[in-house]
Write a protein that holds these residues in place. Structure first.
Motif, mmCIF file in Angstrom:
data_model
loop_
_atom_site.group_PDB
_atom_site.id
_atom_site.type_symbol
_atom_site.label_atom_id
_atom_site.label_comp_id
_atom_site.label_asym_id
_atom_site.label_seq_id
_atom_site.Cartn_x
_atom_site.Cartn_y
_atom_site.Cartn_z
ATOM 1 N N ASN A 316 0.908 -1.265 0.043
ATOM 2 C CA ASN A 316 0.008 0.143 0.083
ATOM 3 C C ASN A 316 0.894 1.425 -0.019
ATOM 4 O OD1 ASN A 316 -2.981 -0.477 0.162
ATOM 5 N ND2 ASN A 316 -2.100 -1.981 1.760
ATOM 6 N N ASP A 317 1.873 1.337 0.760
ATOM 7 C CA ASP A 317 2.849 2.509 0.639
ATOM 8 C C ASP A 317 3.257 2.731 -0.689
ATOM 9 O OD1 ASP A 317 3.437 3.146 3.917
ATOM 10 O OD2 ASP A 317 3.373 0.915 3.429
ATOM 11 N N LEU A 318 3.755 1.689 -1.358
ATOM 12 C CA LEU A 318 4.249 1.584 -2.877
ATOM 13 C C LEU A 318 3.059 2.364 -3.663
ATOM 14 C CD1 LEU A 318 6.961 0.910 -3.692
ATOM 15 C CD2 LEU A 318 6.100 -1.364 -3.996
ATOM 16 N N ALA A 319 1.889 1.513 -3.693
ATOM 17 C CA ALA A 319 0.980 1.990 -4.525
ATOM 18 C C ALA A 319 0.469 3.405 -3.986
ATOM 19 C CB ALA A 319 -0.469 1.208 -4.102
ATOM 20 N N LEU A 320 0.227 3.822 -2.796
ATOM 21 C CA LEU A 320 -0.067 5.169 -2.637
ATOM 22 C C LEU A 320 1.280 6.321 -3.218
ATOM 23 C CD1 LEU A 320 -1.478 4.876 0.886
ATOM 24 C CD2 LEU A 320 -2.603 5.642 -1.343
ATOM 25 N N LYS A 321 2.158 5.840 -3.123
ATOM 26 C CA LYS A 321 3.207 6.637 -3.392
ATOM 27 C C LYS A 321 3.442 6.885 -5.010
ATOM 28 C CE LYS A 321 6.075 6.845 -0.080
ATOM 29 N NZ LYS A 321 6.588 6.070 1.060
ATOM 30 N N ALA A 332 6.720 7.324 -12.105
ATOM 31 C CA ALA A 332 7.479 6.432 -10.808
ATOM 32 C C ALA A 332 7.214 5.068 -11.122
ATOM 33 C CB ALA A 332 6.277 6.814 -9.474
ATOM 34 N N VAL A 333 8.532 4.523 -10.885
ATOM 35 C CA VAL A 333 8.512 3.059 -11.158
ATOM 36 C C VAL A 333 8.708 2.156 -9.839
ATOM 37 C CG1 VAL A 333 9.927 1.203 -12.691
ATOM 38 C CG2 VAL A 333 9.249 3.321 -13.612
ATOM 39 N N PRO A 334 7.799 1.444 -9.482
ATOM 40 C CA PRO A 334 7.848 0.844 -8.125
ATOM 41 C C PRO A 334 8.348 -0.621 -8.621
ATOM 42 C CG PRO A 334 5.727 0.529 -9.042
ATOM 43 C CD PRO A 334 6.507 1.300 -10.074
ATOM 44 N N LEU A 335 9.083 -1.382 -7.569
ATOM 45 C CA LEU A 335 9.506 -2.556 -7.478
ATOM 46 C C LEU A 335 8.538 -3.601 -6.653
ATOM 47 C CD1 LEU A 335 11.887 -1.296 -8.690
ATOM 48 C CD2 LEU A 335 13.199 -2.889 -7.513
ATOM 49 N N TYR A 336 8.162 -4.481 -7.154
ATOM 50 C CA TYR A 336 6.914 -5.325 -6.542
ATOM 51 C C TYR A 336 7.335 -6.850 -6.593
ATOM 52 C CZ TYR A 336 2.793 -2.005 -5.657
ATOM 53 O OH TYR A 336 1.991 -1.336 -5.312
ATOM 54 N N LEU A 349 -1.037 -9.175 -7.211
ATOM 55 C CA LEU A 349 -0.754 -8.185 -6.290
ATOM 56 C C LEU A 349 -2.094 -8.142 -5.167
ATOM 57 C CD1 LEU A 349 0.508 -5.292 -8.445
ATOM 58 C CD2 LEU A 349 1.865 -6.859 -7.279
ATOM 59 N N VAL A 350 -1.527 -7.545 -3.943
ATOM 60 C CA VAL A 350 -2.666 -7.389 -3.190
ATOM 61 C C VAL A 350 -2.976 -5.999 -3.167
ATOM 62 C CG1 VAL A 350 -2.400 -9.542 -1.795
ATOM 63 C CG2 VAL A 350 -1.283 -7.354 -1.326
ATOM 64 N N ALA A 351 -2.247 -5.238 -3.498
ATOM 65 C CA ALA A 351 -2.499 -3.705 -3.731
ATOM 66 C C ALA A 351 -1.560 -3.156 -4.749
ATOM 67 C CB ALA A 351 -2.289 -2.928 -2.314
ATOM 68 N N GLY A 352 -2.013 -2.609 -5.595
ATOM 69 C CA GLY A 352 -1.279 -1.978 -6.653
ATOM 70 C C GLY A 352 -1.686 -0.483 -7.039
ATOM 71 N N PRO A 353 -0.729 0.412 -7.680
ATOM 72 C CA PRO A 353 -1.197 1.517 -7.920
ATOM 73 C C PRO A 353 -2.317 1.635 -9.090
ATOM 74 C CG PRO A 353 0.845 0.883 -9.101
ATOM 75 C CD PRO A 353 0.602 -0.247 -8.457
ATOM 76 N N ARG A 354 -2.806 2.753 -9.433
ATOM 77 C CA ARG A 354 -3.995 2.849 -10.300
ATOM 78 C C ARG A 354 -3.362 2.648 -11.575
ATOM 79 N NH1 ARG A 354 -5.328 7.539 -7.369
ATOM 80 N NH2 ARG A 354 -6.845 7.288 -5.795
ATOM 81 N N GLU B 202 6.184 -4.915 -16.260
ATOM 82 C CA GLU B 202 6.591 -6.173 -15.917
ATOM 83 C C GLU B 202 5.191 -6.867 -15.156
ATOM 84 O OE1 GLU B 202 11.259 -6.024 -15.828
ATOM 85 O OE2 GLU B 202 10.102 -6.800 -14.174
ATOM 86 N N ILE B 203 4.463 -6.220 -14.718
ATOM 87 C CA ILE B 203 3.361 -6.911 -13.906
ATOM 88 C C ILE B 203 1.786 -6.209 -14.571
ATOM 89 C CG2 ILE B 203 2.232 -7.686 -11.784
ATOM 90 C CD1 ILE B 203 4.712 -6.876 -10.483
ATOM 91 N N PRO B 204 1.205 -6.850 -15.208
ATOM 92 C CA PRO B 204 -0.016 -6.050 -15.884
ATOM 93 C C PRO B 204 -1.163 -5.869 -14.851
ATOM 94 C CG PRO B 204 -0.123 -8.420 -16.224
ATOM 95 C CD PRO B 204 1.324 -8.259 -15.715
ATOM 96 N N LEU B 205 -1.233 -4.725 -14.520
ATOM 97 C CA LEU B 205 -2.423 -4.199 -13.656
ATOM 98 C C LEU B 205 -3.713 -4.477 -13.880
ATOM 99 C CD1 LEU B 205 -0.692 -0.707 -12.466
ATOM 100 C CD2 LEU B 205 -0.950 -2.917 -11.083
ATOM 101 N N GLY B 206 -4.640 -4.271 -13.083
ATOM 102 C CA GLY B 206 -6.013 -4.707 -13.275
ATOM 103 C C GLY B 206 -6.429 -6.052 -12.651
ATOM 104 N N GLY B 207 -7.814 -6.407 -12.556
ATOM 105 C CA GLY B 207 -8.171 -7.574 -11.926
ATOM 106 C C GLY B 207 -8.389 -7.432 -10.651
ATOM 107 N N PHE B 208 -8.197 -6.406 -9.769
ATOM 108 C CA PHE B 208 -8.524 -6.279 -8.494
ATOM 109 C C PHE B 208 -9.923 -6.560 -8.232
ATOM 110 C CE2 PHE B 208 -4.531 -4.004 -8.670
ATOM 111 C CZ PHE B 208 -3.953 -4.712 -7.801
#
Lengths: 429, 344
Positions: A316-321, A332-336, A349-354, B202-208
């Motif tokens: 969540n910290d990563l997504a919000l940032k 902004a490029v995050p590492l997940y 992912l359990v939480a990702g950016p928009r 590298e990770i497709p988003l969406g599907g939440f």
């Protein structure tokens, strides 16, 4: 001020001896000197061992890992712990590259992990490629676990400096200039200014990261001199998910800063490093994200690479940032890491950016089969799998120390395979 | 011509709605419910020879039920197995996915049909899943996709996205040349060169998932309420060895006759949070003391006598979804109308 430099001394072999010395890429560790470095009322005894690459050795219950570094007689390594803070930087830091000091044993809240020095897990942990001085410890009777933890940490830092002191007069294998951040007013020659945000896990005792010897919890995001981080301004006391930790060693060799320095002047300008805590409550996460985005803009970053430490909460910290930065017009490029289940078919992912461009550091749930080993350090059992520490065992990547390096040290990743292909259960690593 | 056995739930077999969800497995001759339309669509090529039926709660919440159902499918002489379409129904979807997975593993060509967002889809293993609509209104359209897919499966051909095959693609791990940090720099530079964010990930988003809240409970004073937790609260000593992270299972413990969770009798084995405060007073992790007070005051009708427990720390979404469906089945079967799920 002179450009900071790393004076690199390669280590190809380690052994125990009467006195610590370094010669021709061979490090001799004085056994009694290890005990001296760890002398503390909270510890009854310490037992040093060696574990080198390709040996059939497993380290269970690993805690922090530190790279031996020294600034020579003038001192200054690990500011806030063994040295004063905010000295003027520049000058030379001696590095024993290829060596690491590592503590292993029981501490409360340590989520148990492992390091295999050979076999399939050795491809995944950065600490399977270093010659490790592994220190087991017995707590003193009546010592609190907090005091034991602090004593082990101080011991690791002292030993790391002491070992590197032995190389100060040796002929170096390499000298590396460390590019410093360009100021916002400096001309860039048309190159974009790219910086880094490093989130630090801050969840209280045994899950905390220290900056200048203090917990980062409660701080606002701050710019820091990356040369200070090179010299150990960031020290880990964070024993959460083993694969998702950033041990001190990784901060000393900050992979994102290294990757930005490597391209500095070619296709970008290294713009700086922001450290940021990961608060546990939502309002705190939002505050940190907005403030970090403001700080990056104020410091003139054109783009930023954002990293975390820990699992779902830290996502969540990563997504919000990332959302805050992208909304402010800063790519902004995050590492997940991914949590897509053992066969890789679950949501990653359990939480990702928009929206955003994400780097994958691999799947937490992927299984790896480890062969039996000849000896184990850190304890007699691998409790997390309920087996003898030397046994053959199947584990998720999650248990291998640093395997999903949130700070970007690893070469492990995931790619999609279309559904008509059979999922591979294991061995892909 | 191949012999098709069709699996459906109690509702589509015409044996009852939610009140019949506890129905145990049974075998019917020939097609039933949607199986009749399927049989028509298959034409002369293949024949639906039998229908296996099970209630949703029984199918989602009973140990060993998948093996029992597969045994019935075998007994009916199946050469092909179709489960569903389950549309968006979680318990039904899970049963369909599990049975198709078991059939595939046992060498019986098997196919499940459900909506791509059905929470059961992650249980299908290597069995192919064909997309169905979100609800039974799409029955005909869904079966029109399923019938040709079934024929293709009968011919030994692999099903692809063109056949309506769904399911997330597998994310497979591999080692690559550059570190994650070096790759991040590449992505940054591509973004700065004007490429779109979604194009360089590298990770497709969406599907939440978004979970639609259930309707409010009408008469709380008459409702049976259950306490659930993903905070790993177990009897002291952790007799059933619940994992401290990455749960593979959930447990249930009786709180019948207990007014409070006494310290020393219970402990949290969660590896993801500081458990000192929870262990000093387990009621702060699972509020049994407060719930009993509400019960005494008549604010709630009753408390379910079982506490359902797992650990959320590091547990994958696929597994967590499965637990959710299994918990819902168990609670519905016990007549529970509401639940309080505490997380850490």
């Amino acid at each position: 001020m002179p450009v900071p430099q790393r004076i690199v001394h390669e280590v190809n072999a380690v052994e125990f001896g009467e006195a610590t010395r370094y010669r021709q890429r061979r490090l001799v560790v004085g056994s009694d000197e290890v005990a001296a470095a760890f002398a503390d009322a909270a510890l009854a005894a310490v037992r040093p061992h060696l574990a080198s690459p390709a040996e059939r050795v497993r380290i269970v219950k690993p805690l922090d890992v530190v790279e031996p570094r020294s600034r020579g007689p003038e001192g200054g390594t690990f500011p806030g712990w063994l040295a004063p803070i905010n000295r003027s930087r520049g000058g030379q830091t001696h590095v024993l590259r290829g060596a690491a000091v590592l503590a292993a044993g029981y501490l409360p809240r340590n989520q148990e992990g492992l390091v295999d020095m050979s076999g399939p897990a050795a491809d995944l942990s950065p600490f399977s490629r270093t010659h490790n001085i592994v220190v087991e410890f017995d707590p003193a009777e009546d010592a609190s676990w907090a005091d034991v933890d602090a004593a082990v940490r101080r011991g690791l830092l002292r030993l790391a400096v002491h070992l590197a002191d032995a190389a100060v007069d040796a002929e170096p294998d390499a000298v590396e200039d460390l590019a410093q951040p360009h100021r916002a007013v400096d001309p860039t020659g048309g190159l974009p200014r790219v910086g880094a945000i490093t989130n630090l896990q801050t969840q209280g005792a045994f899950k905390d990261v220290f900056v200048y010897g203090r917990s980062m919890a409660g701080s606002l995001p701050t710019l820091i001199d990356p040369a200070e981080v090179d010299d150990g301004a960031v020290v880990s006391g964070q024993y959460g998910h083993p694969a998702l930790r950033n041990p001190t060693y990784v901060h000393q060799n900050h992979p994102v800063v290294a990757a930005l320095r490597a391209r500095d002047g070619d296709d970008l300008r290294f713009a700086g490093l922001v450290l940021c805590p990961e608060p546990v409550e939502q309002a705190g996460k939002e505050l940190m994200s907005e403030h970090a985005a403001w700080l990056c803009r104020a410091a003139g970053f054109d783009a930023v690479i954002v990293t975390k430490e820990g699992a779902g909460n830290a996502d969540n910290d990563l997504a919000l940032k990332v959302d805050a930065l992208e909304a402010a017009g800063v790519p902004a490029v995050p590492l997940y890491p991914e949590l897509s289940g053992p066969d890789g078919t679950g949501p990653p992912l359990v939480a990702g950016p928009r929206r955003g461009s994400l780097v994958s550091t691999g799947n937490y749930d992927q299984r790896v089969s480890l062969p039996a080993v000849e000896r184990a350090l850190g304890g007699p059992r691998l409790d997390v799998a309920d087996v003898e520490a030397t046994a053959a065992v199947e584990v998720p990547v999650a248990t291998i120390l640093g395997a999903l390096s949130p700070l970007g040290a690893g070469r492990f990743t995931c790619r999609s395979t279309p559904p008509q292909e059979e999922p591979v259960q294991e061995g892909a690593a | 011509m191949m012999r098709v056995v069709h699996y459906i739930n109690q509702f589509y077999a015409g044996l009852g709605g939610e009140e019949a969800a506890g129905l145990s497995p049974r075998l019917l001759d020939g097609p039933a419910g949607p199986g009749r339309l399927l049989d028509q669509l298959l034409g002369d090529e293949h024949e639906v020879v039998a229908t296996v039926v099970c209630g949703d709660n029984h199918a989602a919440g009973t140990a060993g039920v998948t093996e029992e159902l597969l045994g019935m499918v075998r007994e009916a002489g199946a050469e092909l197995l179709l489960t569903g379409p389950a549309f968006g129904s979680g318990r039904y979807g899970m049963a369909c996915a599990r049975l198709a997975a078991a059939g595939t593993t046992a060498g019986l060509p098997s196919l499940a049909a459900m909506h791509p967002d059905n929470p059961g889809i992650g249980e299908a293993g290597t069995a192919p899943v064909i997309a169905a609509g979100a609800s039974a209104r799409k029955m005909r359209a869904s079966l029109q996709r399923v019938a040709p897919a079934l024929a293709k499966l009968a011919a030994g051909q692999a099903l692809t996205e063109q056949d309506g095959r769904v399911g997330r693609s597998a994310r497979l791990g591999r080692l690559v040349e550059h570190t994650a940090a070096q790759r991040a720099v590449e992505l940054v530079l591509r973004r700065l060169a004007g490429e779109d964010a979604d194009a360089v990930t590298e990770i497709p988003l969406g599907g939440f998932d978004s979970v639609e809240p259930a309707a409010p409970v009408e008469k709380v004073g008459a409702a049976s309420v259950a306490l659930l937790t993903e905070g790993a609260l177990v009897p002291a000593g952790n007799p059933d060895r619940l994992e401290s992270a990455r749960a593979t299972r959930w447990l249930r413990y009786s709180v019948d006759g207990l007014d409070t969770l006494a310290d020393g009798d219970w402990e949290s084995v969660d590896g993801g949070f500081a458990t000192t405060a929870a262990n000093a007073d387990p009621n702060r992790l699972v509020p049994l003391d407060a719930a009993r007070a509400l019960q005494r005051d008549g604010a709630v009708g009753g408390l379910h006598d079982e506490l359902l427990v797992t650990v959320g720390n590091g547990t994958s979404v696929v597994t967590a979804r499965r637990f959710g469906v299994e918990w819902a089945a168990r609670l519905r079967a016990a007549g529970v109308q509401a639940a309080i799920l505490t997380a850490t």
